[in-house]
Design a protein around this motif. Structure first.
Motif, PDB file in Angstrom:
ATOM      1  N   THR A  30     -67.407  -8.225 -15.339  1.00 39.84           N
ATOM      2  CA  THR A  30     -67.459  -6.800 -15.682  1.00 39.84           C
ATOM      3  C   THR A  30     -68.661  -6.528 -16.570  1.00 39.84           C
ATOM      4  O   THR A  30     -69.390  -5.544 -16.391  1.00 39.84           O
ATOM      5  N   LEU A  31     -68.840  -7.435 -17.546  1.00 40.61           N
ATOM      6  CA  LEU A  31     -69.962  -7.291 -18.473  1.00 40.61           C
ATOM      7  C   LEU A  31     -71.275  -7.228 -17.708  1.00 40.61           C
ATOM      8  O   LEU A  31     -72.143  -6.391 -17.990  1.00 40.61           O
ATOM      9  N   LEU A  32     -71.377  -8.116 -16.724  1.00 42.54           N
ATOM     10  CA  LEU A  32     -72.626  -8.176 -15.948  1.00 42.54           C
ATOM     11  C   LEU A  32     -72.818  -6.895 -15.139  1.00 42.54           C
ATOM     12  O   LEU A  32     -73.850  -6.229 -15.228  1.00 42.54           O
ATOM     13  N   TRP A  33     -71.791  -6.545 -14.364  1.00 44.19           N
ATOM     14  CA  TRP A  33     -71.975  -5.454 -13.401  1.00 44.19           C
ATOM     15  C   TRP A  33     -71.913  -4.086 -14.040  1.00 44.19           C
ATOM     16  O   TRP A  33     -72.565  -3.156 -13.574  1.00 44.19           O
ATOM     17  N   ARG A  34     -71.096  -3.941 -15.115  1.00 46.24           N
ATOM     18  CA  ARG A  34     -70.927  -2.606 -15.680  1.00 46.24           C
ATOM     19  C   ARG A  34     -71.852  -2.346 -16.857  1.00 46.24           C
ATOM     20  O   ARG A  34     -72.091  -1.198 -17.210  1.00 46.24           O
ATOM     21  N   VAL A  35     -72.343  -3.399 -17.528  1.00 47.76           N
ATOM     22  CA  VAL A  35     -73.198  -3.164 -18.694  1.00 47.76           C
ATOM     23  C   VAL A  35     -74.611  -3.727 -18.502  1.00 47.76           C
ATOM     24  O   VAL A  35     -75.600  -2.995 -18.568  1.00 47.76           O
ATOM     25  N   ARG A  36     -74.686  -5.031 -18.215  1.00 51.72           N
ATOM     26  CA  ARG A  36     -76.009  -5.645 -18.213  1.00 51.72           C
ATOM     27  C   ARG A  36     -76.883  -5.150 -17.061  1.00 51.72           C
ATOM     28  O   ARG A  36     -78.057  -4.834 -17.249  1.00 51.72           O
ATOM     29  N   VAL A  37     -76.314  -5.102 -15.837  1.00 49.28           N
ATOM     30  CA  VAL A  37     -77.130  -4.663 -14.696  1.00 49.28           C
ATOM     31  C   VAL A  37     -77.595  -3.212 -14.861  1.00 49.28           C
ATOM     32  O   VAL A  37     -78.784  -2.938 -14.745  1.00 49.28           O
ATOM     33  N   PRO A  38     -76.669  -2.265 -15.176  1.00 48.09           N
ATOM     34  CA  PRO A  38     -77.155  -0.888 -15.346  1.00 48.09           C
ATOM     35  C   PRO A  38     -78.214  -0.789 -16.439  1.00 48.09           C
ATOM     36  O   PRO A  38     -79.210  -0.081 -16.280  1.00 48.09           O
ATOM     37  N   ALA A  39     -78.022  -1.546 -17.524  1.00 50.72           N
ATOM     38  CA  ALA A  39     -78.993  -1.466 -18.615  1.00 50.72           C
ATOM     39  C   ALA A  39     -80.333  -2.071 -18.203  1.00 50.72           C
ATOM     40  O   ALA A  39     -81.373  -1.717 -18.750  1.00 50.72           O
ATOM     41  N   ALA A  40     -80.302  -2.985 -17.217  1.00 54.19           N
ATOM     42  CA  ALA A  40     -81.541  -3.653 -16.805  1.00 54.19           C
ATOM     43  C   ALA A  40     -82.246  -2.913 -15.675  1.00 54.19           C
ATOM     44  O   ALA A  40     -83.364  -3.273 -15.311  1.00 54.19           O
ATOM     45  N   LEU A  41     -81.593  -1.891 -15.119  1.00 58.13           N
ATOM     46  CA  LEU A  41     -82.210  -1.217 -13.967  1.00 58.13           C
ATOM     47  C   LEU A  41     -83.579  -0.615 -14.277  1.00 58.13           C
ATOM     48  O   LEU A  41     -84.469  -0.650 -13.414  1.00 58.13           O
ATOM     49  N   PRO A  42     -83.799  -0.076 -15.480  1.00 61.37           N
ATOM     50  CA  PRO A  42     -85.170   0.386 -15.760  1.00 61.37           C
ATOM     51  C   PRO A  42     -86.192  -0.746 -15.619  1.00 61.37           C
ATOM     52  O   PRO A  42     -87.296  -0.535 -15.104  1.00 61.37           O
ATOM     53  N   GLY A  43     -85.816  -1.941 -16.033  1.00 63.07           N
ATOM     54  CA  GLY A  43     -86.713  -3.085 -15.871  1.00 63.07           C
ATOM     55  C   GLY A  43     -86.938  -3.395 -14.404  1.00 63.07           C
ATOM     56  O   GLY A  43     -88.070  -3.618 -13.956  1.00 63.07           O
ATOM     57  N   PHE A  44     -85.850  -3.378 -13.629  1.00 59.01           N
ATOM     58  CA  PHE A  44     -85.920  -3.582 -12.184  1.00 59.01           C
ATOM     59  C   PHE A  44     -86.872  -2.550 -11.570  1.00 59.01           C
ATOM     60  O   PHE A  44     -87.720  -2.873 -10.731  1.00 59.01           O
ATOM     61  N   ALA A  45     -86.732  -1.295 -12.050  1.00 63.00           N
ATOM     62  CA  ALA A  45     -87.590  -0.226 -11.522  1.00 63.00           C
ATOM     63  C   ALA A  45     -89.063  -0.520 -11.813  1.00 63.00           C
ATOM     64  O   ALA A  45     -89.927  -0.307 -10.952  1.00 63.00           O
ATOM     65  N   SER A  46     -89.363  -1.046 -13.013  1.00 65.62           N
ATOM     66  CA  SER A  46     -90.758  -1.390 -13.325  1.00 65.62           C
ATOM     67  C   SER A  46     -91.252  -2.459 -12.364  1.00 65.62           C
ATOM     68  O   SER A  46     -92.392  -2.396 -11.878  1.00 65.62           O
ATOM     69  N   GLY A  47     -90.394  -3.446 -12.095  1.00 62.22           N
ATOM     70  CA  GLY A  47     -90.764  -4.497 -11.151  1.00 62.22           C
ATOM     71  C   GLY A  47     -91.051  -3.922  -9.777  1.00 62.22           C
ATOM     72  O   GLY A  47     -92.019  -4.297  -9.127  1.00 62.22           O
ATOM     73  N   LEU A  48     -90.212  -2.984  -9.355  1.00 66.01           N
ATOM     74  CA  LEU A  48     -90.401  -2.375  -8.034  1.00 66.01           C
ATOM     75  C   LEU A  48     -91.702  -1.587  -7.960  1.00 66.01           C
ATOM     76  O   LEU A  48     -92.370  -1.577  -6.924  1.00 66.01           O
ATOM     77  N   ARG A  49     -92.053  -0.921  -9.080  1.00 64.00           N
ATOM     78  CA  ARG A  49     -93.301  -0.150  -9.079  1.00 64.00           C
ATOM     79  C   ARG A  49     -94.493  -1.076  -8.846  1.00 64.00           C
ATOM     80  O   ARG A  49     -95.421  -0.742  -8.107  1.00 64.00           O
TER      81      ARG A  49
END
Lengths: 312, 276
Positions: free
Chosen positions: B182-201
């Motif tokens: 839950t920690l991973l999917w509900r907190v860590r992943v959403p919080a890391a999505l901006p980082g993921f977005a930078s990677g995608l850019r």
């Protein structure tokens, strides 16, 4: 200190006995150093260029398309290039002219694996043919296919860049065009997968010079060019008279070339060097220009003197 | 998702609506001005150096090639674009999976991270000829190349994000009784999505390079193929035209990805512009 002075005096003496007016000539090779360039390296190592008052620098390029353009842009004096390529480049407006010939027969072939399904050119129907980067190979292939009742649209052309042998060995393509009879055929034999070669000049393509020297067409009165060609002629004759000794000269400063492939290529290239590098067969050049024109690769057949000359 | 409650110390979130609509025209005008300036500079360089067309063609010649060969270029561009899109999808999916695996499994981190870093040191240009021999001269090898070149930036950017979850959020979630998953999917992943977005850019900007490298070493179609072919035939104008189209594809992909990511990862607010 004493040693320094001795060296200094020696250097001054050496400078004094060298011909005062050694003219510098930069020559761009068509590709990395290989046995096709033997006359140049023999002339260099035997001092024939120096005897002619020339200081020749031989440079290998990163891309075989570059040297003629660099000569056109005055970045070098002479480029080693290919006759078919010259016709295309002159048609595209490059101010170039052929001043001499190094390899006087075609070297390029269409090669398939000897144990593969392609026994004749006609067997290429519906198959993939790999080619290396060049503009004229399509015209050669078109003519070779036409003689065997096929059209270019009957095959798929794949640009395999320089991985001709690898493409063939991995059987990603049924044949390759652009393989040299003196080089890739030996490479395949060394890999224990002998090739079957189809020679353009036996399949409907007029004969041409594989390797030529080109220079800017507004510099043809430069007397150094003729001196250069005469030195290349001396190199070629020595090469033919003394093949073993010449091989030693060739690898003297290029130990990385001392391998089975280059030794075989050396042997196979010997009979193909132009015996009179400066001589020009006008009819032969015009015949090839008409061939390219008929194939739609050049828009017109230009006056021969505008792109190929015999230097005085 | 009300994560920005903990961002009280950060500057206020700017109004997102300001970017769209009214701001579009000036932005386009700026783009056109910059482009016109660059074209003028280009023409000036051609005139000043007197470079012949086979060394540096002028903008007019390239424009003519672009118009005259539009069908040819369009055909090859469509192929390259599809290679890039498939490569992006594959590379982003693999990158995301790798980042999550690295964040979730300690052994993965210990064993795979060095391999990942080492893999990044291999120039794609060196492995490209091999990939082509393994996967054939069709689209597969180009898609693989594009995926390969974007895999690392996506993985590291996302993994970085996953490692840097605000401890306050983790504490809160743990207090509320969240498990590891839950920690991973509900907190860590959403919080890391901006980082993921930078990677995608970064990924959308470099993916075309991967596809073109693949086309360079072996192909029968695509913009890379067209450029090689045009160069060998001394059709330098056509080569530049293909290059321009490739650039346009890169810019368009970046702008589209940027707009999409802003919309999807809306909680990553832009900082207000710094005063000059």
């Amino acid at each position: 200190m004493v040693l320094h002075r001795v060296l200094l005096v020696l250097a001054i003496l050496l400078a004094a006995i060298r011909p005062a007016s050694a003219e510098k000539l930069t020559v761009l090779l068509d590709w990395f150093i290989n046995p096709d360039h033997a006359p140049l390296f023999v002339a260099l190592e035997k001092g024939y260029f120096r005897d002619a008052g020339l200081e020749v620098e031989l440079i290998a390029p990163a891309d075989p398309n570059d040297p003629p353009k660099l000569v056109a842009a005055r970045q070098a004096d002479i480029a080693v290039s290919y006759q078919p390529q010259l016709h295309l480049q002159v048609a595209a407006g490059l101010p170039l002219a052929r001043i001499g010939t190094m390899v006087a027969t075609p070297l390029v072939t269409v090669v398939a694996l000897a144990d593969g399904p392609v026994k004749t050119m006609a067997d290429l129907k519906g198959r993939k043919i790999g080619y290396s980067v060049a503009g004229s190979e399509e015209a050669l292939l078109k003519a070779m296919l036409a003689k065997n009742g096929l059209k270019l649209t009957d095959v798929t052309l794949v640009n395999v860049n320089f991985a001709l042998v690898q493409a063939l060995l991995s059987e990603q393509v049924a044949a390759v065009i652009g393989a040299y009879r003196n080089f890739e055929l030996n490479q395949l034999e060394i890999e224990k997968r002998p090739g079957r070669a189809f020679y353009p000049e036996e399949e409907g393509v007029p004969a041409f010079d594989e390797l030529i020297f080109v220079a800017r067409n507004d510099r043809l009165s430069d007397p150094n060019f003729r001196k250069f060609l005469d030195a290349v002629e001396r190199g070629t004759l020595f090469l033919i008279n003394h093949p073993e000794e010449s091989w030693g000269l060739f690898i003297k400063n290029h130990k990385e070339l001392d391998d089975e492939l280059n030794r075989r290529a050396w042997r196979d290239t010997l009979p193909r060097f132009a015996h009179s590098p400066a001589a020009l067969d006008a009819q032969r050049y015009e015949r090839f220009a008409r061939f390219l024109n008929a194939a739609g690769l050049i828009p017109s057949v230009p006056a021969l003197s505008s792109y190929a000359v015999e230097l005085k | 998702m009300i994560v920005h409650t903990s961002r009280l110390a950060l500057p206020p979130v700017p109004d997102r609506t300001r970017r769209s609509g009214t701001a579009l025209l000036p932005a386009l005008a700026r783009l056109a001005t910059v482009a016109a300036g660059l074209v003028l500079m280009w023409q000036a360089i051609v005139l000043a150096t007197g470079a012949p067309h086979y060394i540096l063609p002028g903008p007019l010649g390239v424009g003519r090639a672009l118009v005259e060969s539009r069908e040819l270029i369009l055909f090859h561009a469509a192929l390259t674009l599809s290679e890039v899109m498939l490569g992006l999808a594959l590379g982003a999916a693999c990158g995301a999976a790798a980042a999550i695996a690295l964040a979730y499994f300690r052994p993965a981190r210990r064993w795979l991270l060095p391999v990942l870093v080492a893999s990044q040191a291999i120039p794609v240009f060196a492995v490209a000829p091999l990939l082509v021999l393994w996967l054939g001269y069709g689209m597969a090898s180009k898609v693989a190349m594009a995926a390969l070149i974007i895999f690392f930036p996506v993985t590291t950017a996302f993994f970085d994000g996953l490692r840097r979850t605000d401890p306050a959020w983790l504490d809160t979630a743990l207090t509320l009784g969240a498990g590891r998953a839950t920690l991973l999917w509900r907190v860590r992943v959403p919080a890391a999505l901006p980082g993921f977005a930078s990677g995608l850019r970064i990924a959308v900007a470099v993916a075309p390079i991967g596809a073109v490298v693949g086309e360079w070493v072996g192909s029968s179609a695509g913009l890379g193929f067209l450029m090689l072919h045009a160069n060998a035939r001394v059709q330098i104008e056509l080569m530049f035209a293909a290059l321009l189209v490739l650039m346009a594809i890169g810019v368009a992909l970046y702008l589209a990805a940027d707009a999409l990511l802003r919309r999807l990862v809306f909680w990553q607010a832009d900082a207000p512009p710094a005063e000059d």
